[in-house]
Every structure is written in C-alpha cells, then in structure tokens.
Write a protein that holds these residues in place. Structure first.
Motif, PDB file in Angstrom:
ATOM      1  N   ILE A   1       1.765   6.930  -6.706  1.00 21.72           N
ATOM      2  CA  ILE A   1       0.905   7.951  -7.189  1.00 21.72           C
ATOM      3  C   ILE A   1       1.268   9.288  -6.880  1.00 21.72           C
ATOM      4  O   ILE A   1       1.189  10.207  -7.704  1.00 21.72           O
ATOM      5  CB  ILE A   1      -0.623   7.455  -6.506  1.00 21.72           C
ATOM      6  CG1 ILE A   1      -0.922   6.177  -7.429  1.00 21.72           C
ATOM      7  CG2 ILE A   1      -1.456   8.615  -6.854  1.00 21.72           C
ATOM      8  CD1 ILE A   1      -1.954   5.581  -6.525  1.00 21.72           C
ATOM      9  N   TRP A   2       1.964   9.335  -5.871  1.00 24.13           N
ATOM     10  CA  TRP A   2       2.408  10.802  -5.532  1.00 24.13           C
ATOM     11  C   TRP A   2       3.489  11.320  -6.429  1.00 24.13           C
ATOM     12  O   TRP A   2       3.408  12.350  -6.868  1.00 24.13           O
ATOM     13  CB  TRP A   2       2.949  10.777  -4.016  1.00 24.13           C
ATOM     14  CG  TRP A   2       3.746  11.924  -3.520  1.00 24.13           C
ATOM     15  CD1 TRP A   2       5.266  12.391  -3.781  1.00 24.13           C
ATOM     16  CD2 TRP A   2       3.225  13.053  -2.936  1.00 24.13           C
ATOM     17  NE1 TRP A   2       5.348  13.577  -3.332  1.00 24.13           N
ATOM     18  CE2 TRP A   2       4.309  14.238  -3.061  1.00 24.13           C
ATOM     19  CE3 TRP A   2       1.761  13.421  -2.691  1.00 24.13           C
ATOM     20  CZ2 TRP A   2       3.835  15.553  -2.168  1.00 24.13           C
ATOM     21  CZ3 TRP A   2       1.716  14.968  -2.264  1.00 24.13           C
ATOM     22  CH2 TRP A   2       2.815  15.712  -2.192  1.00 24.13           C
TER      23      TRP A   2
ATOM     24  N   MET B   1       0.784  -1.193   0.080  1.00 22.59           N
ATOM     25  CA  MET B   1      -0.169   0.129  -0.062  1.00 22.59           C
ATOM     26  C   MET B   1       0.740   1.144   0.054  1.00 22.59           C
ATOM     27  O   MET B   1       0.434   2.283  -0.636  1.00 22.59           O
ATOM     28  CB  MET B   1      -0.967  -0.009   1.330  1.00 22.59           C
ATOM     29  CG  MET B   1      -2.013  -1.081   0.986  1.00 22.59           C
ATOM     30  SD  MET B   1      -2.731  -1.023   2.715  1.00 22.59           S
ATOM     31  CE  MET B   1      -3.959  -2.220   2.285  1.00 22.59           C
TER      32      MET B   1
ATOM     33  N   VAL C   1       5.189  -2.876 -20.605  1.00 23.75           N
ATOM     34  CA  VAL C   1       4.535  -1.555 -20.631  1.00 23.75           C
ATOM     35  C   VAL C   1       5.332  -0.289 -20.563  1.00 23.75           C
ATOM     36  O   VAL C   1       5.272   0.862 -20.906  1.00 23.75           O
ATOM     37  CB  VAL C   1       3.291  -1.547 -19.767  1.00 23.75           C
ATOM     38  CG1 VAL C   1       2.604  -0.248 -19.709  1.00 23.75           C
ATOM     39  CG2 VAL C   1       2.094  -2.371 -20.309  1.00 23.75           C
TER      40      VAL C   1
ATOM     41  N   ILE D   1       2.324   1.525  -3.417  1.00 18.20           N
ATOM     42  CA  ILE D   1       1.306   2.465  -4.135  1.00 18.20           C
ATOM     43  C   ILE D   1       1.177   3.899  -4.130  1.00 18.20           C
ATOM     44  O   ILE D   1       0.924   4.922  -5.089  1.00 18.20           O
ATOM     45  CB  ILE D   1      -0.017   1.692  -4.201  1.00 18.20           C
ATOM     46  CG1 ILE D   1       0.065   0.254  -4.464  1.00 18.20           C
ATOM     47  CG2 ILE D   1      -1.045   2.292  -5.002  1.00 18.20           C
ATOM     48  CD1 ILE D   1      -1.113  -0.480  -4.291  1.00 18.20           C
ATOM     49  N   LEU D   2       0.861   4.339  -2.882  1.00 18.67           N
ATOM     50  CA  LEU D   2       0.680   5.639  -2.460  1.00 18.67           C
ATOM     51  C   LEU D   2       1.928   6.573  -2.959  1.00 18.67           C
ATOM     52  O   LEU D   2       1.838   7.445  -3.408  1.00 18.67           O
ATOM     53  CB  LEU D   2       0.496   5.936  -0.882  1.00 18.67           C
ATOM     54  CG  LEU D   2      -0.662   5.334  -0.415  1.00 18.67           C
ATOM     55  CD1 LEU D   2      -0.970   5.504   0.867  1.00 18.67           C
ATOM     56  CD2 LEU D   2      -1.947   5.882  -1.299  1.00 18.67           C
TER      57      LEU D   2
ATOM     58  N   GLY E   1       8.718  -0.284 -21.092  1.00 13.76           N
ATOM     59  CA  GLY E   1       9.368   0.128 -22.288  1.00 13.76           C
ATOM     60  C   GLY E   1       8.692   0.979 -23.347  1.00 13.76           C
ATOM     61  O   GLY E   1       9.182   1.829 -23.803  1.00 13.76           O
ATOM     62  N   LEU E   2       7.206   0.800 -23.289  1.00 13.76           N
ATOM     63  CA  LEU E   2       6.412   1.375 -24.187  1.00 13.76           C
ATOM     64  C   LEU E   2       6.247   2.816 -23.828  1.00 13.76           C
ATOM     65  O   LEU E   2       6.369   3.806 -24.449  1.00 13.76           O
ATOM     66  CB  LEU E   2       4.976   0.713 -24.240  1.00 13.76           C
ATOM     67  CG  LEU E   2       3.775   1.484 -25.232  1.00 13.76           C
ATOM     68  CD1 LEU E   2       4.325   1.341 -26.522  1.00 13.76           C
ATOM     69  CD2 LEU E   2       2.747   0.816 -25.119  1.00 13.76           C
TER      70      LEU E   2
ATOM     71  N   ALA F   1       9.586   4.408 -24.624  1.00 14.37           N
ATOM     72  CA  ALA F   1       9.832   4.679 -25.918  1.00 14.37           C
ATOM     73  C   ALA F   1       8.933   5.762 -26.209  1.00 14.37           C
ATOM     74  O   ALA F   1       9.521   6.686 -27.285  1.00 14.37           O
ATOM     75  CB  ALA F   1       9.242   3.435 -26.808  1.00 14.37           C
ATOM     76  N   TYR F   2       7.899   6.060 -25.687  1.00 16.82           N
ATOM     77  CA  TYR F   2       7.116   7.335 -25.979  1.00 16.82           C
ATOM     78  C   TYR F   2       7.712   8.659 -25.424  1.00 16.82           C
ATOM     79  O   TYR F   2       7.630   9.598 -25.991  1.00 16.82           O
ATOM     80  CB  TYR F   2       5.526   7.348 -25.377  1.00 16.82           C
ATOM     81  CG  TYR F   2       4.886   8.398 -25.649  1.00 16.82           C
ATOM     82  CD1 TYR F   2       4.233   8.708 -26.942  1.00 16.82           C
ATOM     83  CD2 TYR F   2       4.374   9.083 -24.438  1.00 16.82           C
ATOM     84  CE1 TYR F   2       3.257   9.653 -27.205  1.00 16.82           C
ATOM     85  CE2 TYR F   2       3.477  10.362 -25.009  1.00 16.82           C
ATOM     86  CZ  TYR F   2       2.957  10.593 -26.067  1.00 16.82           C
ATOM     87  OH  TYR F   2       2.259  11.453 -26.400  1.00 16.82           O
TER      88      TYR F   2
ATOM     89  N   LEU G   1       1.894  12.184  -9.748  1.00 18.78           N
ATOM     90  CA  LEU G   1       1.057  13.432  -9.707  1.00 18.78           C
ATOM     91  C   LEU G   1       1.973  14.736  -9.664  1.00 18.78           C
ATOM     92  O   LEU G   1       1.559  15.682 -10.090  1.00 18.78           O
ATOM     93  CB  LEU G   1       0.070  13.359  -8.772  1.00 18.78           C
ATOM     94  CG  LEU G   1      -1.064  12.366  -8.925  1.00 18.78           C
ATOM     95  CD1 LEU G   1      -1.969  12.630  -7.651  1.00 18.78           C
ATOM     96  CD2 LEU G   1      -1.778  12.586 -10.225  1.00 18.78           C
ATOM     97  N   VAL G   2       3.093  14.516  -8.647  1.00 19.77           N
ATOM     98  CA  VAL G   2       3.778  15.691  -8.424  1.00 19.77           C
ATOM     99  C   VAL G   2       4.775  15.986  -9.451  1.00 19.77           C
ATOM    100  O   VAL G   2       5.224  17.209  -9.832  1.00 19.77           O
ATOM    101  CB  VAL G   2       4.438  15.674  -6.864  1.00 19.77           C
ATOM    102  CG1 VAL G   2       5.375  16.718  -6.719  1.00 19.77           C
ATOM    103  CG2 VAL G   2       3.148  15.659  -6.011  1.00 19.77           C
TER     104      VAL G   2
ATOM    105  N   LYS H   1       7.709  16.508 -12.408  1.00 20.62           N
ATOM    106  CA  LYS H   1       7.208  17.200 -13.587  1.00 20.62           C
ATOM    107  C   LYS H   1       8.065  16.375 -14.767  1.00 20.62           C
ATOM    108  O   LYS H   1       7.633  16.586 -15.993  1.00 20.62           O
ATOM    109  CB  LYS H   1       8.176  18.571 -13.630  1.00 20.62           C
ATOM    110  CG  LYS H   1       7.369  19.390 -12.620  1.00 20.62           C
ATOM    111  CD  LYS H   1       6.241  20.143 -13.316  1.00 20.62           C
ATOM    112  CE  LYS H   1       5.603  21.127 -12.185  1.00 20.62           C
ATOM    113  NZ  LYS H   1       4.414  21.483 -12.398  1.00 20.62           N
TER     114      LYS H   1
ATOM    115  N   VAL I   1      11.006   8.934 -25.387  1.00 24.35           N
ATOM    116  CA  VAL I   1      12.410   9.175 -26.150  1.00 24.35           C
ATOM    117  C   VAL I   1      11.698   9.819 -27.320  1.00 24.35           C
ATOM    118  O   VAL I   1      12.180  10.701 -27.900  1.00 24.35           O
ATOM    119  CB  VAL I   1      12.691   7.799 -26.431  1.00 24.35           C
ATOM    120  CG1 VAL I   1      13.516   7.822 -27.586  1.00 24.35           C
ATOM    121  CG2 VAL I   1      13.582   7.488 -25.565  1.00 24.35           C
TER     122      VAL I   1
ATOM    123  N   LEU J   1       6.970  -5.140 -17.430  1.00 22.69           N
ATOM    124  CA  LEU J   1       8.192  -4.550 -18.194  1.00 22.69           C
ATOM    125  C   LEU J   1       8.045  -4.039 -19.462  1.00 22.69           C
ATOM    126  O   LEU J   1       8.438  -3.101 -19.986  1.00 22.69           O
ATOM    127  CB  LEU J   1       9.107  -6.073 -18.148  1.00 22.69           C
ATOM    128  CG  LEU J   1      10.415  -5.791 -18.947  1.00 22.69           C
ATOM    129  CD1 LEU J   1      11.296  -4.824 -18.099  1.00 22.69           C
ATOM    130  CD2 LEU J   1      11.159  -7.193 -19.291  1.00 22.69           C
TER     131      LEU J   1
END
Lengths: 123, 282
Positions: free
Chosen positions: A15-16, A8, A95, A11-12, A97-98, A101-102, A19-20, A22, A104, A93
């Motif tokens: 997520i922090w 848990m 995902v 996960i938190l 990589g995907l 790639a985005y 969202l935070v 840049k 890059v 793994l």
C-alpha cells in the motif's frame, strides 16, 4: 503467526508503494505485493496447528475411504482458504496482466508512465 | 511533505485494522465443523483424496465458475487494450477509441513526443511520426533467441505441456488441478514465444478451445442440474464414483477440472499472444 505478521507487513509495504511511487509500473508491483500479502494472510487463517496438506494419501487410507477421511480430519489444514488462494493466484496474474496492458496503452498514447504526466486522470 | 504525512497516516490506519485482526488471532487447534465436513465428504461422498479439489470443483463450484468468468473478462480486457488496428483502405480509423486518439496525437506532434502510430493510415499520425522522429516502437524488431534458448525450448516445451496435462488430469488425486496445469502450459508457450521470433499462435484456435471448454464446463454443471435434480448444479456425482485413487474416479471432477485447465491455459496463452503481437507489424 509468523505467516500472519509477514502477510500484514507485505500488505502495508504494498500500500505504501501504491500511494507513494510515481511510476505506474512500480505501483503495479505494489499491487502484486499486496496480492501476495493477502494470500499469505488467508493461508495463515486456515492453518491448523501441526496440520498437513488436506490430501488423503495412500499412507493414511487403509481400505475404507470414509474411514480414511475420519482419520485425516485430525491431521489436515482447512481446505477452504487453500482453495480460495489457489484460484486467487491465477486471477491475480490475469489482473496484473490487465494493469500492465493499461500501462502499455497509456505509454503509447502519451509516451510516459509517470503518474504526474497524467494530470487529466485526476478526479 | 503533506502528501507523505497523509500516506503515512493511511498506512498506519490500515496497519491498525490489521493489528486488530492479529491480536485476536489464535492458530486453530482443530478443524472447524464446516472444514471437517468438507474433508469427510471429499472421501466418503465424492470419493477423492484431494479435499482442496473437492472444495474448488464441487462444494464451491459456483465460486470457481465466477472466478473463471473473472479470468475471461481480464483476458478480454487485455486483448482489447493491446489490440492491433488493421490497416484499412480508407483514411479513417473506424475504431471505438479512434476519436479519443486524434487530439492526443495532435498534442504529441506539437510537443515532439514519441508517439506510436497505432493507426498508421491516419495522415495526422504519419505527420506526428515524421515530426517526433525520436523512435517508433511499431517498427522495432525482436531479437532472435540464442542457440541455447532455442534448443532448450525445443526439448522442454513438449515436456512442459505434457506435465501441465498431467497436473490437470490428476487434480483430484494429487496436489494440482486445472488452474495450476493451465498456468504450466502457458509458461511452456511463453518459452516458445521467447525462443522463436516467427512463432505465431493461432488466435482462432485459442478462441475455439477457450469457448468450447467454457461452454462444456457450464454444460457439465447443467447436467448435474438435469440428472440429479434442483440444487445440484455442478454436482459431479452423476458420473460413476469409480474406485478410490483411480484416475477415472470421483464422478465428473476430472472432466470438469480438465476443462478448467484447457480454459485457463488457452486464456493465458492468448494473453501472451496479444502481448507478443503488441508493437509489431502484422
């Protein structure tokens, strides 16, 4: 229980970070941290007190395979969450990589991985 | 400031949801009926000791087929995003996203930003290269691996690949299986890529092995449908169960898991290959 709480918290924390932060790379790291937390959570749910890996080895099995299976039921953890996490790690793994790639591709197009430089991506 | 407050509220809300899960949760004292049925069935029904493999390949085989599809789609997405544009004779970029690239390169040329010329035949791209002459990542060369890395790679890579094959062929007997074995093989290929600058994986070979193993996986599933009747898709019991704890036992499970291993290995290797070729002139 410790496993559950650790999952848990991961996960938190992830997520922090998503969202935070840049920088896109840091956000992707946040995603992988969430991934790990979810894996821990699923494994913790499948844990049985005092259980071992759901693999019936030679020590447990005597002569009859089905008898070995009957014996093992009292000693092993739930195999279903283990199977789910096993595939989820590899999928995670790919995902990751995907996503990288985005990142890059975005860096190539605009020369920046900072999310503030991509205002046009906002909804 | 208001942003951090909103993020804090969001994290707190998700934490509250997870807390609801946590306070209700108690570590199970014994297996639930479904799991004990799986554990019993993996030995008595499918004749293999590894209950996790029984769940992955047989009981939840359709899920695994779906996950392999997700893996394939992610790999295809990486290949699409990092695709090198071939030098064409004309001055036009005949790619799908070529139209989206042109305004971007105009902008970057004006702003003097670094722009990587993915389609160097385009005159606008050449202009932007000469204007924004900070650096061009397309012409950078990779540094050669050190002597230690090269020698180590030459010694270890065959062993790593053999270990991967061992892991996915013994997936029904010991911890491991197709997914893990495939990742081990891909890690060996990563070592080779890091050590040798002139190492190029054959994309054609990867595509062939990936497609054939995926096709054979579905064919193995369909064989169960044909030989055992309806609602036996991906049922491995049409091959002989064999002797308990033998390598060729548990019906079609070793075959299916080996196919998954080849598929995962070649897919992750093609991910590595597209990342390697990205930013290099071919």
């Amino acid at each position: 229980m410790i496993l559950l709480i650790t999952g848990m918290l991961l996960i938190l924390a992830g997520i922090w970070a998503i969202l935070v932060k840049k920088d896109i790379i840091r956000m992707i790291i946040g995603f992988t941290v969430v991934d790990t937390g979810v894996h821990l959570l699923i494994v913790a749910i499948g844990y049985v007190k005092g259980g071992t890996a759901p693999i019936i080895d030679r020590a447990v099995s005597t002569a009859d395979a089905s008898f070995a299976g009957m014996q093992a039921i009292s000693k092993v953890v739930d195999p279903v969450p283990s199977a789910l996490v096993l595939t989820a790690i590899v999928i995670g793994l790919a995902v990751t990589g995907l996503m990288l790639a985005y990142a890059v591709r975005l860096n190539k197009a605009t020369g920046s991985t900072n999310i503030d430089d991509h205002e046009e991506q906002k909804w | 400031m208001i942003k951090y407050l909103l993020v804090f509220v969001a994290v707190l809300g998700i934490g509250w949801i997870l807390w609801q899960l946590g306070v209700e949760f108690q570590t199970a004292q014994e297996l639930n009926p479904l799991a004990s049925e799986y554990v019993r069935g993996s030995t008595s029904d499918l004749n293999m000791p590894n209950a996790v493999t029984a769940v992955v390949v047989s009981y939840r085989g359709l899920d695994t087929l779906g996950e392999v599809t997700v893996l394939f789609l992610a790999t295809a997405g990486i290949g699409f995003l990092l695709k090198r544009r071939k030098r064409s004779a004309g001055l036009e970029i005949d790619d799908t996203d070529g139209a989206a690239n042109v305004p971007v390169c105009d902008e970057s040329a004006l702003a003097g930003l670094e722009f990587d010329a993915t389609g160097t035949t385009d005159p606008q791209n050449n202009l932007s290269n000469s204007l924004g002459s900070l650096s061009n990542s397309a012409v950078k060369t990779r540094t050669e691996g050190s002597e230690i890395l090269k020698t180590g790679a030459n010694m270890l890579v065959p062993m790593i690949v053999v270990l991967g094959i061992y892991i996915f062929t013994h997936g029904h007997l010991s911890p491991g299986g197709g997914f893990q074995g495939g990742v081990v093989i891909a890690s060996g290929i990563l070592m080779l890529i890091m050590a040798e600058t002139r190492f190029h994986l054959s994309h054609l070979l990867l595509h062939i092995s990936e497609s054939l193993s995926g096709l054979a996986y579905v064919a193995m599933g369909l064989a169960g449908l044909i030989l055992l009747g309806v609602d036996h898709f991906l049922d491995p019991r049409y091959l002989l169960a064999g002797q308990f704890l033998a390598l060729f036992s548990a019906g079609a499970v070793p075959v299916i898991y080996s196919l998954i291993g080849i598929k995962v290995g070649s897919e992750l290797a093609s991910v590595l290959a597209s990342i390697q070729h990205e930013g290099e002139e071919l």
